[in-house]
Design an enzyme around this catalytic site. Structure first.
Site, PDB file in Angstrom:
ATOM      1  N   SER A  45       0.596  -1.658   0.154  1.00 17.48           N
ATOM      2  CA  SER A  45      -0.368   0.330   0.094  1.00 17.48           C
ATOM      3  C   SER A  45       0.695   1.318   0.245  1.00 17.48           C
ATOM      4  O   SER A  45       2.051   1.198   0.969  1.00 17.48           O
ATOM      5  CB  SER A  45      -1.511  -0.009   1.041  1.00 17.48           C
ATOM      6  OG  SER A  45      -1.730   0.892   0.590  1.00 17.48           O
ATOM      7  N   GLU A  46       0.482   2.075  -0.831  1.00 16.11           N
ATOM      8  CA  GLU A  46       1.433   2.791  -0.633  1.00 16.11           C
ATOM      9  C   GLU A  46       2.091   3.897   0.367  1.00 16.11           C
ATOM     10  O   GLU A  46       2.898   5.151   0.153  1.00 16.11           O
ATOM     11  CB  GLU A  46       1.469   3.510  -2.214  1.00 16.11           C
ATOM     12  CG  GLU A  46      -0.305   4.281  -2.027  1.00 16.11           C
ATOM     13  CD  GLU A  46      -1.114   4.099  -3.447  1.00 16.11           C
ATOM     14  OE1 GLU A  46      -0.852   2.355  -3.025  1.00 16.11           O
ATOM     15  OE2 GLU A  46      -2.180   4.411  -4.132  1.00 16.11           O
ATOM     16  N   ASN A  47       0.776   4.163   0.747  1.00 15.66           N
ATOM     17  CA  ASN A  47       0.800   5.093   1.903  1.00 15.66           C
ATOM     18  C   ASN A  47       2.359   4.287   2.992  1.00 15.66           C
ATOM     19  O   ASN A  47       2.360   5.233   3.835  1.00 15.66           O
ATOM     20  CB  ASN A  47      -0.040   5.548   3.300  1.00 15.66           C
ATOM     21  CG  ASN A  47      -0.979   3.809   3.512  1.00 15.66           C
ATOM     22  OD1 ASN A  47      -0.973   3.688   2.473  1.00 15.66           O
ATOM     23  ND2 ASN A  47      -1.163   4.024   4.177  1.00 15.66           N
TER      24      ASN A  47
END
Lengths: 217, 234
Positions: A45-47
Protein backbone atom coordinates in the site's frame (compact mmCIF):
# COMPACT_ATOMS: atom_id res chain seq x y z
CA UNK A 1 -22.15 -10.63 -16.94
CA UNK A 2 -19.95 -10.21 -13.89
CA UNK A 3 -20.51 -8.12 -10.79
CA UNK A 4 -17.66 -6.31 -9.01
CA UNK A 5 -16.68 -9.42 -7.08
CA UNK A 6 -16.67 -11.42 -10.32
CA UNK A 7 -14.26 -8.93 -11.89
CA UNK A 8 -12.03 -9.22 -8.82
CA UNK A 9 -12.19 -13.03 -9.00
CA UNK A 10 -11.10 -13.05 -12.66
CA UNK A 11 -8.23 -10.62 -11.99
CA UNK A 12 -7.07 -12.74 -9.05
CA UNK A 13 -6.15 -15.43 -11.60
CA UNK A 14 -3.50 -13.06 -13.01
CA UNK A 15 -1.74 -12.88 -9.65
CA UNK A 16 1.21 -15.26 -9.60
CA UNK A 17 3.36 -16.86 -6.94
CA UNK A 18 6.04 -14.46 -5.65
CA UNK A 19 4.30 -11.29 -6.84
CA UNK A 20 4.39 -7.97 -5.00
CA UNK A 21 1.05 -6.35 -5.85
CA UNK A 22 -0.34 -2.83 -5.46
CA UNK A 23 -4.13 -2.66 -5.33
CA UNK A 24 -6.04 0.54 -6.02
CA UNK A 25 -9.22 1.63 -4.25
CA UNK A 26 -12.58 0.08 -5.24
CA UNK A 27 -12.83 -3.18 -7.22
CA UNK A 28 -9.03 -3.76 -7.06
CA UNK A 29 -9.18 -3.97 -3.24
CA UNK A 30 -11.54 -6.96 -3.61
CA UNK A 31 -8.90 -8.92 -5.56
CA UNK A 32 -7.08 -9.74 -2.30
CA UNK A 33 -10.10 -11.85 -1.25
CA UNK A 34 -9.76 -14.23 -4.21
CA UNK A 35 -6.03 -14.87 -4.58
CA UNK A 36 -5.23 -18.60 -4.47
CA UNK A 37 -4.18 -19.71 -1.02
CA UNK A 38 -1.37 -21.99 -2.24
CA UNK A 39 0.74 -19.09 -3.57
CA UNK A 40 2.79 -16.42 -1.79
CA UNK A 41 1.81 -12.84 -2.59
CA UNK A 42 2.55 -9.59 -0.74
CA UNK A 43 0.30 -6.56 -1.01
CA UNK A 44 1.88 -3.12 -1.02
CA UNK A 45 0.00 0.00 0.00
CA UNK A 46 1.65 3.20 -1.18
CA UNK A 47 1.19 5.02 2.12
CA UNK A 48 3.97 2.79 3.43
CA UNK A 49 3.28 -0.88 4.13
CA UNK A 50 4.24 -4.15 2.49
CA UNK A 51 2.60 -7.34 3.70
CA UNK A 52 -0.91 -6.05 4.35
CA UNK A 53 -3.32 -8.39 6.08
CA UNK A 54 -7.10 -8.31 6.55
CA UNK A 55 -9.08 -5.71 8.49
CA UNK A 56 -8.47 -5.85 12.26
CA UNK A 57 -10.87 -7.51 14.67
CA UNK A 58 -13.27 -5.10 16.31
CA UNK A 59 -11.50 -3.23 19.10
CA UNK A 60 -8.04 -3.96 17.73
CA UNK A 61 -7.92 -1.17 15.15
CA UNK A 62 -4.88 1.11 15.27
CA UNK A 63 -4.89 4.70 13.92
CA UNK A 64 -1.22 4.21 13.01
CA UNK A 65 -1.84 1.21 10.72
CA UNK A 66 -3.93 2.10 7.67
CA UNK A 67 -3.99 1.45 3.91
CA UNK A 68 -4.04 3.94 1.03
CA UNK A 69 -7.84 4.15 1.36
CA UNK A 70 -7.30 5.32 4.97
CA UNK A 71 -8.94 2.11 6.21
CA UNK A 72 -7.63 0.39 9.34
CA UNK A 73 -5.74 -2.79 8.43
CA UNK A 74 -3.46 -5.42 9.94
CA UNK A 75 -0.05 -6.70 8.88
CA UNK A 76 1.02 -10.28 8.22
CA UNK A 77 4.24 -11.95 9.46
CA UNK A 78 7.09 -10.58 7.32
CA UNK A 79 5.44 -7.19 6.83
CA UNK A 80 7.37 -3.91 6.82
CA UNK A 81 6.66 -0.19 7.15
CA UNK A 82 8.54 2.53 5.27
CA UNK A 83 8.36 6.20 4.33
CA UNK A 84 6.61 7.66 1.26
CA UNK A 85 9.81 8.21 -0.74
CA UNK A 86 10.83 4.59 -0.28
CA UNK A 87 7.31 3.45 -1.12
CA UNK A 88 7.47 5.19 -4.47
CA UNK A 89 11.01 3.91 -5.02
CA UNK A 90 9.41 0.45 -4.94
CA UNK A 91 6.84 1.62 -7.48
CA UNK A 92 8.91 3.75 -9.87
CA UNK A 93 11.88 1.38 -9.50
CA UNK A 94 9.72 -1.45 -10.90
CA UNK A 95 10.05 -3.61 -7.78
CA UNK A 96 6.26 -4.00 -7.61
CA UNK A 97 5.26 -6.75 -10.07
CA UNK A 98 1.61 -5.97 -10.67
CA UNK A 99 -0.57 -2.88 -10.35
CA UNK A 100 -4.34 -3.22 -10.39
CA UNK A 101 -6.35 -0.02 -10.51
CA UNK A 102 -9.71 1.40 -11.51
CA UNK A 103 -10.35 3.82 -14.38
CA UNK A 104 -12.96 6.22 -15.72
CA UNK A 105 -11.70 5.81 -19.29
CA UNK A 106 -9.12 3.73 -21.17
CA UNK A 107 -8.10 4.44 -24.78
CA UNK A 108 -7.17 1.83 -27.37
CA UNK A 109 -3.52 2.99 -27.21
CA UNK A 110 -3.38 2.28 -23.46
CA UNK A 111 -3.94 5.85 -22.19
CA UNK A 112 -5.82 5.98 -18.91
CA UNK A 113 -7.91 8.68 -17.19
CA UNK A 114 -8.98 8.19 -13.59
CA UNK A 115 -8.32 11.27 -11.47
CA UNK A 116 -10.33 14.27 -12.55
CA UNK A 117 -13.63 15.32 -14.12
CA UNK A 118 -13.16 19.03 -14.86
CA UNK A 119 -15.67 21.18 -13.00
CA UNK A 120 -17.18 18.16 -11.19
CA UNK A 121 -14.71 15.98 -9.38
CA UNK A 122 -11.24 17.17 -8.51
CA UNK A 123 -9.89 15.05 -5.70
CA UNK A 124 -6.42 14.47 -7.02
CA UNK A 125 -4.35 11.66 -8.45
CA UNK A 126 -2.81 10.37 -5.25
CA UNK A 127 -0.27 7.75 -6.29
CA UNK A 128 -1.98 6.78 -9.56
CA UNK A 129 0.31 8.80 -11.87
CA UNK A 130 3.44 7.32 -10.31
CA UNK A 131 1.97 3.82 -10.54
CA UNK A 132 0.91 3.97 -14.19
CA UNK A 133 4.09 5.75 -15.33
CA UNK A 134 6.33 2.97 -14.07
CA UNK A 135 4.55 -0.36 -13.72
CA UNK A 136 5.32 -2.90 -16.44
CA UNK A 137 2.21 -4.86 -15.66
CA UNK A 138 -0.98 -2.84 -15.22
CA UNK A 139 -4.45 -4.33 -15.13
CA UNK A 140 -7.45 -2.04 -15.13
CA UNK A 141 -10.52 -3.24 -13.23
CA UNK A 142 -13.70 -1.41 -14.19
CA UNK A 143 -17.24 -1.63 -15.51
CA UNK A 144 -17.34 -1.69 -19.31
CA UNK A 145 -19.72 1.29 -19.46
CA UNK A 146 -20.39 4.26 -17.18
CA UNK A 147 -23.60 5.03 -15.30
CA UNK A 148 -25.09 6.64 -18.42
CA UNK A 149 -24.39 3.47 -20.40
CA UNK A 150 -21.54 5.03 -22.40
CA UNK A 151 -18.46 2.99 -23.22
CA UNK A 152 -15.38 3.48 -21.05
CA UNK A 153 -13.17 1.79 -23.69
CA UNK A 154 -12.57 4.62 -26.13
CA UNK A 155 -10.61 5.57 -29.24
CA UNK A 156 -9.21 8.49 -27.28
CA UNK A 157 -9.73 9.56 -23.66
CA UNK A 158 -11.90 12.66 -23.17
CA UNK A 159 -10.96 13.27 -19.51
CA UNK A 160 -7.57 14.58 -18.29
CA UNK A 161 -5.03 11.75 -18.54
CA UNK A 162 -3.39 9.92 -15.66
CA UNK A 163 -0.82 8.27 -17.90
CA UNK A 164 -0.05 7.60 -21.55
CA UNK A 165 0.19 4.24 -23.33
CA UNK A 166 0.50 2.28 -20.10
CA UNK A 167 -2.50 -0.05 -19.72
CA UNK A 168 -1.84 -3.62 -20.88
CA UNK A 169 -4.99 -5.45 -19.86
CA UNK A 170 -8.56 -4.58 -18.88
CA UNK A 171 -11.02 -6.77 -17.03
CA UNK A 172 -14.61 -5.53 -17.07
CA UNK A 173 -18.04 -6.94 -16.23
CA UNK A 174 -18.27 -8.01 -19.89
CA UNK A 175 -14.82 -9.01 -21.06
CA UNK A 176 -11.08 -9.46 -20.75
CA UNK A 177 -9.36 -7.18 -23.24
CA UNK A 178 -5.70 -6.78 -24.16
CA UNK A 179 -4.32 -3.43 -25.35
CA UNK A 180 -2.36 -4.00 -28.59
CA UNK A 181 -0.74 -1.71 -31.15
CA UNK A 182 -3.90 -2.00 -33.25
CA UNK A 183 -6.48 -1.49 -30.52
CA UNK A 184 -8.41 -3.54 -27.97
CA UNK A 185 -8.07 -7.27 -28.56
CA UNK A 186 -10.90 -9.35 -27.13
CA UNK A 187 -9.53 -12.31 -25.16
CA UNK A 188 -12.48 -13.60 -23.13
CA UNK A 189 -16.22 -13.06 -22.74
CA UNK A 190 -17.95 -12.87 -19.34
CA UNK A 191 -20.37 -15.76 -18.71
CA UNK A 192 -23.53 -15.31 -20.78
CA UNK A 193 -22.22 -12.31 -22.73
CA UNK A 194 -22.00 -12.40 -26.53
CA UNK A 195 -19.27 -10.93 -28.72
CA UNK A 196 -21.91 -8.60 -30.23
CA UNK A 197 -22.81 -7.21 -26.82
CA UNK A 198 -19.15 -6.49 -26.12
CA UNK A 199 -18.76 -4.83 -29.54
CA UNK A 200 -21.75 -2.59 -28.85
CA UNK A 201 -20.33 -1.55 -25.47
CA UNK A 202 -16.86 -0.79 -26.85
CA UNK A 203 -16.35 2.59 -28.56
CA UNK A 204 -12.70 1.98 -29.43
CA UNK A 205 -11.51 -0.47 -32.07
CA UNK A 206 -12.25 -4.04 -30.90
CA UNK A 207 -10.26 -6.83 -32.54
CA UNK A 208 -12.07 -10.17 -32.56
CA UNK A 209 -10.07 -13.12 -33.85
CA UNK A 210 -11.56 -16.61 -34.01
CA UNK A 211 -13.69 -18.09 -31.26
CA UNK A 212 -13.69 -16.06 -28.05
CA UNK A 213 -13.76 -18.31 -24.99
CA UNK A 214 -15.94 -17.69 -21.97
CA UNK A 215 -14.11 -16.61 -18.79
CA UNK A 216 -13.50 -19.20 -16.11
CA UNK A 217 -14.35 -17.59 -12.79
CA UNK B 1 24.71 16.20 22.54
CA UNK B 2 23.29 19.23 20.79
CA UNK B 3 20.04 19.95 22.57
CA UNK B 4 16.96 20.34 20.32
CA UNK B 5 14.39 20.17 23.09
CA UNK B 6 12.02 23.08 23.49
CA UNK B 7 9.62 23.54 26.41
CA UNK B 8 6.34 23.44 24.50
CA UNK B 9 4.54 23.95 21.23
CA UNK B 10 4.59 27.75 21.67
CA UNK B 11 8.38 27.79 21.78
CA UNK B 12 8.55 25.25 18.96
CA UNK B 13 6.58 27.55 16.65
CA UNK B 14 8.60 30.66 17.44
CA UNK B 15 9.18 32.60 14.20
CA UNK B 16 6.17 31.48 12.18
CA UNK B 17 4.50 34.36 10.38
CA UNK B 18 2.01 35.22 7.66
CA UNK B 19 2.65 34.16 4.05
CA UNK B 20 5.17 31.45 4.94
CA UNK B 21 5.44 28.03 3.29
CA UNK B 22 4.99 25.04 5.61
CA UNK B 23 5.37 21.29 5.15
CA UNK B 24 3.13 18.96 7.13
CA UNK B 25 3.77 15.24 7.55
CA UNK B 26 0.90 12.76 7.55
CA UNK B 27 -1.21 10.61 5.25
CA UNK B 28 -4.91 11.20 5.71
CA UNK B 29 -5.16 11.83 9.46
CA UNK B 30 -2.41 9.32 10.27
CA UNK B 31 0.85 10.78 11.56
CA UNK B 32 -0.19 14.44 11.34
CA UNK B 33 1.45 17.04 13.65
CA UNK B 34 -1.73 17.62 15.65
CA UNK B 35 -0.21 19.95 18.23
CA UNK B 36 1.55 22.22 15.73
CA UNK B 37 -1.65 22.52 13.68
CA UNK B 38 -3.70 23.43 16.77
CA UNK B 39 -1.16 26.10 17.73
CA UNK B 40 -1.12 27.56 14.19
CA UNK B 41 -4.91 27.91 14.44
CA UNK B 42 -4.46 29.79 17.76
CA UNK B 43 -1.73 32.03 16.35
CA UNK B 44 -3.98 32.92 13.42
CA UNK B 45 -1.15 33.22 10.89
CA UNK B 46 -2.57 33.45 7.38
CA UNK B 47 -1.68 33.54 3.70
CA UNK B 48 0.02 30.17 4.17
CA UNK B 49 1.25 27.84 1.47
CA UNK B 50 0.92 24.28 2.78
CA UNK B 51 2.70 21.25 1.37
CA UNK B 52 0.88 18.16 2.61
CA UNK B 53 -0.29 14.96 0.91
CA UNK B 54 -3.88 15.59 2.06
CA UNK B 55 -5.83 18.52 3.46
CA UNK B 56 -7.40 16.90 6.51
CA UNK B 57 -11.15 16.60 7.02
CA UNK B 58 -13.60 19.42 7.77
CA UNK B 59 -13.03 19.43 11.54
CA UNK B 60 -9.57 17.93 11.97
CA UNK B 61 -6.04 18.19 10.65
CA UNK B 62 -5.38 20.91 8.10
CA UNK B 63 -9.15 21.26 7.76
CA UNK B 64 -8.93 23.39 10.93
CA UNK B 65 -6.65 25.91 9.19
CA UNK B 66 -8.93 25.87 6.13
CA UNK B 67 -11.99 26.66 8.26
CA UNK B 68 -10.22 29.80 9.52
CA UNK B 69 -9.15 30.68 5.95
CA UNK B 70 -5.49 30.72 6.97
CA UNK B 71 -4.36 28.80 3.89
CA UNK B 72 -3.76 30.60 0.60
CA UNK B 73 -2.39 27.65 -1.35
CA UNK B 74 -2.34 23.86 -0.93
CA UNK B 75 0.17 21.57 -2.65
CA UNK B 76 -1.20 18.02 -2.28
CA UNK B 77 -1.79 14.75 -4.12
CA UNK B 78 -5.30 13.95 -2.88
CA UNK B 79 -7.85 16.26 -1.32
CA UNK B 80 -11.14 14.35 -1.09
CA UNK B 81 -13.10 14.02 2.15
CA UNK B 82 -13.20 17.76 2.81
CA UNK B 83 -16.26 19.85 1.88
CA UNK B 84 -14.87 23.20 2.99
CA UNK B 85 -11.77 22.54 0.92
CA UNK B 86 -13.87 21.80 -2.15
CA UNK B 87 -15.97 24.92 -1.61
CA UNK B 88 -12.91 27.20 -1.30
CA UNK B 89 -11.25 25.58 -4.30
CA UNK B 90 -14.29 25.87 -6.59
CA UNK B 91 -14.94 29.48 -5.52
CA UNK B 92 -11.31 30.36 -6.23
CA UNK B 93 -10.52 31.46 -2.64
CA UNK B 94 -7.96 28.69 -2.38
CA UNK B 95 -5.17 28.02 -4.85
CA UNK B 96 -4.59 24.27 -5.27
CA UNK B 97 -1.69 22.50 -6.95
CA UNK B 98 -2.27 18.76 -7.30
CA UNK B 99 0.84 16.68 -7.90
CA UNK B 100 1.54 12.93 -7.94
CA UNK B 101 2.12 11.41 -4.51
CA UNK B 102 5.56 10.03 -5.35
CA UNK B 103 6.57 13.37 -6.83
CA UNK B 104 5.51 15.10 -3.63
CA UNK B 105 7.64 12.72 -1.57
CA UNK B 106 10.62 13.09 -3.88
CA UNK B 107 10.43 16.91 -4.01
CA UNK B 108 10.65 16.82 -0.19
CA UNK B 109 13.53 14.38 -0.29
CA UNK B 110 15.34 16.46 -2.92
CA UNK B 111 15.11 19.49 -0.61
CA UNK B 112 16.34 17.36 2.29
CA UNK B 113 19.22 15.92 0.25
CA UNK B 114 20.56 18.96 -1.60
CA UNK B 115 19.24 18.13 -5.06
CA UNK B 116 17.75 21.14 -6.89
CA UNK B 117 15.42 18.94 -8.94
CA UNK B 118 14.71 15.37 -9.99
CA UNK B 119 13.43 13.63 -13.12
CA UNK B 120 10.38 11.43 -12.71
CA UNK B 121 8.27 9.51 -15.22
CA UNK B 122 5.10 10.34 -13.22
CA UNK B 123 2.75 12.71 -15.00
CA UNK B 124 4.50 12.69 -18.36
CA UNK B 125 1.93 13.39 -21.11
CA UNK B 126 -0.62 14.70 -18.59
CA UNK B 127 -1.57 18.22 -17.48
CA UNK B 128 0.81 17.81 -14.52
CA UNK B 129 3.75 18.08 -16.96
CA UNK B 130 2.44 21.16 -18.78
CA UNK B 131 5.05 23.91 -18.91
CA UNK B 132 7.71 21.70 -17.36
CA UNK B 133 11.00 20.62 -18.85
CA UNK B 134 10.96 17.02 -20.13
CA UNK B 135 13.82 14.79 -21.19
CA UNK B 136 14.35 11.35 -22.66
CA UNK B 137 16.53 8.78 -20.91
CA UNK B 138 16.96 5.36 -22.53
CA UNK B 139 13.88 5.82 -24.69
CA UNK B 140 11.51 6.86 -21.90
CA UNK B 141 10.26 10.37 -21.14
CA UNK B 142 10.69 12.08 -17.77
CA UNK B 143 9.50 15.36 -16.22
CA UNK B 144 11.79 17.73 -14.30
CA UNK B 145 10.37 18.48 -10.85
CA UNK B 146 11.98 21.00 -8.51
CA UNK B 147 12.86 20.57 -4.84
CA UNK B 148 10.43 22.30 -2.49
CA UNK B 149 11.47 25.44 -0.63
CA UNK B 150 9.78 25.79 2.74
CA UNK B 151 10.19 27.85 5.89
CA UNK B 152 9.06 25.24 8.40
CA UNK B 153 8.50 21.48 8.28
CA UNK B 154 6.11 20.18 10.93
CA UNK B 155 6.51 16.46 11.48
CA UNK B 156 5.16 13.97 13.98
CA UNK B 157 7.00 10.92 15.31
CA UNK B 158 6.24 8.22 17.87
CA UNK B 159 9.35 8.57 20.02
CA UNK B 160 12.20 11.03 20.10
CA UNK B 161 14.98 12.34 22.34
CA UNK B 162 16.54 15.71 23.11
CA UNK B 163 19.13 15.16 20.37
CA UNK B 164 16.25 15.24 17.87
CA UNK B 165 16.48 11.55 16.95
CA UNK B 166 13.14 10.15 15.78
CA UNK B 167 11.37 6.81 15.55
CA UNK B 168 8.06 6.48 13.74
CA UNK B 169 5.28 3.93 14.17
CA UNK B 170 3.37 1.98 11.51
CA UNK B 171 2.04 3.86 8.51
CA UNK B 172 2.11 7.07 10.56
CA UNK B 173 5.66 7.31 9.21
CA UNK B 174 4.59 8.25 5.63
CA UNK B 175 5.91 11.71 4.57
CA UNK B 176 7.31 12.65 7.99
CA UNK B 177 10.88 11.35 7.49
CA UNK B 178 11.05 12.87 3.99
CA UNK B 179 10.18 16.33 5.31
CA UNK B 180 12.81 16.33 8.09
CA UNK B 181 15.53 18.75 7.07
CA UNK B 182 13.62 19.72 3.93
CA UNK B 183 12.70 23.20 5.28
CA UNK B 184 14.71 25.95 6.95
CA UNK B 185 13.47 24.79 10.34
CA UNK B 186 12.13 21.30 11.13
CA UNK B 187 9.85 21.07 14.17
CA UNK B 188 9.28 17.52 15.39
CA UNK B 189 6.53 16.66 17.83
CA UNK B 190 6.54 13.26 19.48
CA UNK B 191 4.13 11.18 21.50
CA UNK B 192 6.92 10.34 23.87
CA UNK B 193 10.11 12.31 24.49
CA UNK B 194 12.37 9.70 26.09
CA UNK B 195 15.55 10.27 28.15
CA UNK B 196 18.73 10.64 26.14
CA UNK B 197 20.47 7.32 25.62
CA UNK B 198 17.35 5.16 25.80
CA UNK B 199 16.75 5.00 22.04
CA UNK B 200 18.86 2.29 20.40
CA UNK B 201 21.03 4.03 17.74
CA UNK B 202 20.40 1.02 15.48
CA UNK B 203 16.70 1.74 15.46
CA UNK B 204 16.71 5.51 14.75
CA UNK B 205 14.71 6.36 11.59
CA UNK B 206 15.77 10.04 11.40
CA UNK B 207 18.99 11.26 13.00
CA UNK B 208 18.73 14.48 15.03
CA UNK B 209 20.82 16.47 12.55
CA UNK B 210 17.66 16.89 10.42
CA UNK B 211 15.62 18.31 13.33
CA UNK B 212 15.98 21.79 14.88
CA UNK B 213 13.27 21.67 17.55
CA UNK B 214 11.59 18.78 19.35
CA UNK B 215 8.81 18.66 21.94
CA UNK B 216 6.35 16.18 23.36
CA UNK B 217 2.81 16.90 22.24
CA UNK B 218 0.29 17.48 25.03
CA UNK B 219 -2.48 15.37 23.55
CA UNK B 220 -2.92 13.10 20.56
CA UNK B 221 -6.43 12.37 19.39
CA UNK B 222 -5.16 10.13 16.56
CA UNK B 223 -8.50 10.10 14.81
CA UNK B 224 -9.33 7.20 12.47
CA UNK B 225 -10.75 8.23 9.08
CA UNK B 226 -12.16 4.87 7.90
CA UNK B 227 -12.72 2.44 10.74
CA UNK B 228 -12.84 -0.95 9.03
CA UNK B 229 -13.04 -4.10 11.15
CA UNK B 230 -14.07 -7.74 10.91
CA UNK B 231 -16.20 -9.45 13.55
CA UNK B 232 -14.46 -11.47 16.23
CA UNK B 233 -14.94 -15.21 15.83
CA UNK B 234 -15.62 -16.69 19.23
Amino acid sequence: MLDKNGIAKRIAKEVQDGYYVNLGIGIPTLVANYVREDIEVEFQSENGVLGMGPFPFEGEEDADVINAGKQTITTLPGASFFDSAMSFSMIRGKHVDLTILGAMEVAENGDIANWKIPGKMVKGMGGAMDLVASAENIIVAMMHTNKRGESKLLKKCTLPLTGVGCVKRIVTNLAVVEVTNNGFKLLERAPGVSVDEIKKATAGNLIVEGDIPEMQV
Amino acid sequence: MINKKVANVQEALNGVSNNMTFMFGGFGLSGIPENAIAELVKLGVSGLTCISNNAGVDDFGLGLLLQKKQIKKMISSYVGENEEFERQMLSGELDVELIPQGTLAERCRAAQSGFPAIYTPAGYGTEVAEGKETREFDGKMYVLEHAFKADFAFVKAWKGDAAGNLIFKGTARNFNPNMCGAAKITVAEVEELVPLGTLDPNQIHIPGIFVQRIFQGEVYEKRIEQRTVRPKIS
